[in-house]
Design an enzyme around this catalytic site. Sequence first.
Site, PDB file in Angstrom:
ATOM      1  CG  ASP A  25      32.299 -47.378 -58.277  1.00 31.27           C
ATOM      2  OD1 ASP A  25      32.170 -48.546 -57.844  1.00 31.27           O
ATOM      3  OD2 ASP A  25      31.876 -47.015 -59.384  1.00 31.27           O
ATOM      4  CG  HIS A  72      15.666 -42.934 -67.552  1.00 31.27           C
ATOM      5  ND1 HIS A  72      14.792 -43.193 -68.581  1.00 31.27           N
ATOM      6  CD2 HIS A  72      16.831 -43.546 -67.908  1.00 31.27           C
ATOM      7  CE1 HIS A  72      15.391 -43.913 -69.501  1.00 31.27           C
ATOM      8  NE2 HIS A  72      16.618 -44.141 -69.126  1.00 31.27           N
ATOM      9  CB  SER A 108      16.884 -47.378 -68.396  1.00 31.51           C
ATOM     10  OG  SER A 108      17.469 -48.667 -68.275  1.00 31.51           O
ATOM     11  CB  VAL A 144      25.007 -49.086 -58.851  1.00 34.20           C
ATOM     12  CG1 VAL A 144      25.793 -48.131 -57.946  1.00 34.20           C
ATOM     13  CG2 VAL A 144      23.621 -49.345 -58.269  1.00 34.20           C
TER      14      VAL A 144
END
Length: 733
Positions: A356, A463, A442, A413
Site C-alpha cells: 500500500d 472480481h 466490480s 485499489v
Amino acid sequence: MSLGQFRIDVDADGVALVTWDQPGAPMNVINLAMMEEFGQVIDRIASDAAIRGAVIASGKDSFSAGADLNMLQGARQEYARLAASDGETAARAFFQETRRLSQLYRRLETCGKPVAAAIRGLALGGGFELALACHYRVMADDAATKVGLPEIQVGLIPGGGGAQRIARLLATPDALQFLFRGQQFDAARARGMGLVHEAAAPGEVVSAAKAWILGGGKGVAPWDAPGFRPPSGKVFSPLGMQVFPAANAIYRKETYGNYPAARAILSCVYEGLQLPFDLALQVESRYFAHVLRTPEAAAMIRSLFVSMNELNKGARRPAGAPQTRLRRVGVVGAGFMGAGIAHVSARAGLEVTLVDRDQQTAERGKAHAEKLAADEVRKGRATPEQRDALLARIVPTSDYGALKGCDLVIEAVFEDPQVKAQVIASVEAAVGGDAVLASNTSTLPITGLAKHASRPENFIGVHFFSPVEKMLLVELIVGRQTGERALAVAMDYVRLIRKTPVVVNDARGFFANRCVGAYVQEGHLMLLEGVPPAMIENVGRMAGMPVGPLALNDEVAIDLALRIARATKAEEGPQAVDPDQYALLEAMVEGEGRLGRKNGKGFYDYSGDGGKRLWPGLAKFQKTRLDPDTLDVTELKQRFLVAQALEAARSLEQGIVTDPREADVGSIIGFGFAPFTGGVLSYIDGMGAANFVALCRKLEAKYGPRFAPNGQLLDMARTGGSYYPKPAAAAAA
C-alpha cells in the site's frame, strides 16, 4: 469373499476392521457398487462366528462425502422414463430403489454384533448416516474431521435413516436445527451434542473403537432397547406442543415455502417420532423419494453439485495451457478487499506481498487479516499454530519492488480508472517478466484498464465478492487481448484458494453486477411506484433472495450505485440508465447525505448496537402510496426474479457469459439468486421458454421495455429450446 471397495481384517481378538477404500477415487462415495458390496460385508459380520464385532474405517483421508448425486439424478431420470408408460409401477420401483441405503444401514444396525465407526476426515451425508447406524462412534479430534448432514443444501433430505436417528439422539429443537441448517461439526461440538461417543487423536480412532468392542460394547441401538424414550419425549405432550408449532413458524419464516426439503424434514421428524423405528424409516424413505422427484431438488443438484463440481475442477480452463505452480502472489491495496484477498491467499499456503502507499496502511491491512485468522481459531476452524503460520506468510510493505518474483499480482485499489492506471504502471515496472497482473474491479471494463499495461495479454480481471473470506464466487474477466495463459493462471489461483471461478467476457458490470443491479433497480422503481418499503423488502425475501433490494443497496453503498450510474450514463448515453432511478439515487446521496450502512444512513437507519429500521423519510419519494392489500404479491416476486433472469439471458446472448452452468452457479453463490430455482437460467428452463416469454410480455405491457424478451429467448420459445439439454423422457413426453 472378493471385494473391490472393502477390506476385512479380523484380529486375534475377533474384531473385524472393515476398511472402505474405493479404488481410483480421492474420496469414498456411496454408489450402486458400494451398496452391493457393503451388503456382503454385513452378511460376513453377522454370520462369521469368528467375528466378535466390527470397526468401520476409511482407507482415505476422509471417511465419506456421502452419496454420488449423479446416481440419484440417474434414478430420477429412470423414474421419469418409466412413468411415461406406467406411473404407478414407476413410483413403486423408485421408492424401493431409493430406500436401499436406508435398509442396508438398518441391516447393519440389527446384525446382532457391536459395530463401531472410526471417523477421520469428513463424514457427511450418507457417510455420516453410516456412522449413525453404528452402535458406537469415535471421531478424530482435529480440524480436518467434521460430521454433518448437508443434504438440504442441495434440496434433499437424508435418505439413509439420518433424520430418524438424529431425532432420537438430540432434543427435537436441536435435531431440527441440525437438519435444517446442514451444518458440519468438529469432534468437540459433535461429542458435546451426543452425535458421537468419543473423541480421540487421529491415529487412535481405530484402537479406541476396538477398545469399546473389547470392553463389552453392545450391538443394540438406543431406539431398539426396551423402554427407549426420545430426548424430548412424546410429540403429543406439553413439550412437544411447544416445539412443533414454533418449528413450523420458523420454517415458514426462513423458507417462505420455497424449499420442499425443509417441509419434508419437519414432517418426517414429526411423523417419525410417533412411530416404531422401522416404520419411521419408511416414512423418511417416502419423503426422500418425494423430494428427489421435485423440480427444486433436480435444479439444486444440477447447479450446486454437478455444475459447481465441474467448474471447481476446471471445466472452463484453457485445455492447452500448462498447469501453473503458484508460490507467491502480490496484493496491491491493503483495504478491506485487499486484506481479505491476502488472507485467503495465505490461508491457501501462498506467500503474500501486501503493498500500500505507506507502511502503516499496509500493516493495517495485515491486522485485518490477523483478525480474520483469529476468528477462525475462535470458531475452531484453525489452530493457533495455523494462524501464526498464515500471518507469517503475509509481508506488508510500501515498496513496489518487493513484488518482484510474484507469479500473480492482484491490484485491489480504489475503483477509479486513473488510480488503477498508476498502480498498473508501478506494478509492471516492479515485476517484469511473465507475471500475470489482475485487477479486482466490480465495474470497470478490463479492456480499458489493459491499455495501461505493456503486456495486455497478461492482464485479466479477477472480481472478488465481499466479504472475500466468505463469498465463494470469483468472476474472471477476459479482456479483448487477455491470453489463455493469463486465464489459466487466474483460474489455477482461484481454485487454489478454494473458490469457484466463472469466466466472463468484458462488459460494463460484467455478469453478476448486471443481474443484481436489475434486482436493486426493481426495488427502487417499486418504491417510486408507491409500494410500501417494508413490503418491497419482504417480497424480495419471499422470492428467494437473501436480503431485500433496499437493504442490499445499503450494504454495497448508495453513493457507489450513483457513481456507477453516472459512469454508465457518460459512457453509453442517457438512455442507458433509468431516469427515475437516477433521480432517486441523486436525491438520496446529494440531497439527503444518505450513503448506506457505511455512514449509518441509507434506505435504513442504523443504530450503534447493530439494529436497523427503514427510514421513515422514504415516504417523500412516493407521489402515491399504494394499499398493500391491493397489490399482487406473486407479480411482485416475479418482477424481482424475471428482471434478473432476463439480464442473464441477455448476457448469454451477448457472449458475456458463454456457459449456462456458470450463469446459474454464479447467480446463486455470487448474489444469492433463489437457490431453489437452480439459478437464473434454470429458472427460465424450469417454467419453459414459451411460458417465460409470455410472462415477460405481460410485465412489459404493464411496466415497460425493461421486461422485453431478447431475440434468443424468442427463438427458444418458438422452437421449444432450452438452455440445458432436456432429458430424453421429458423430450419424448
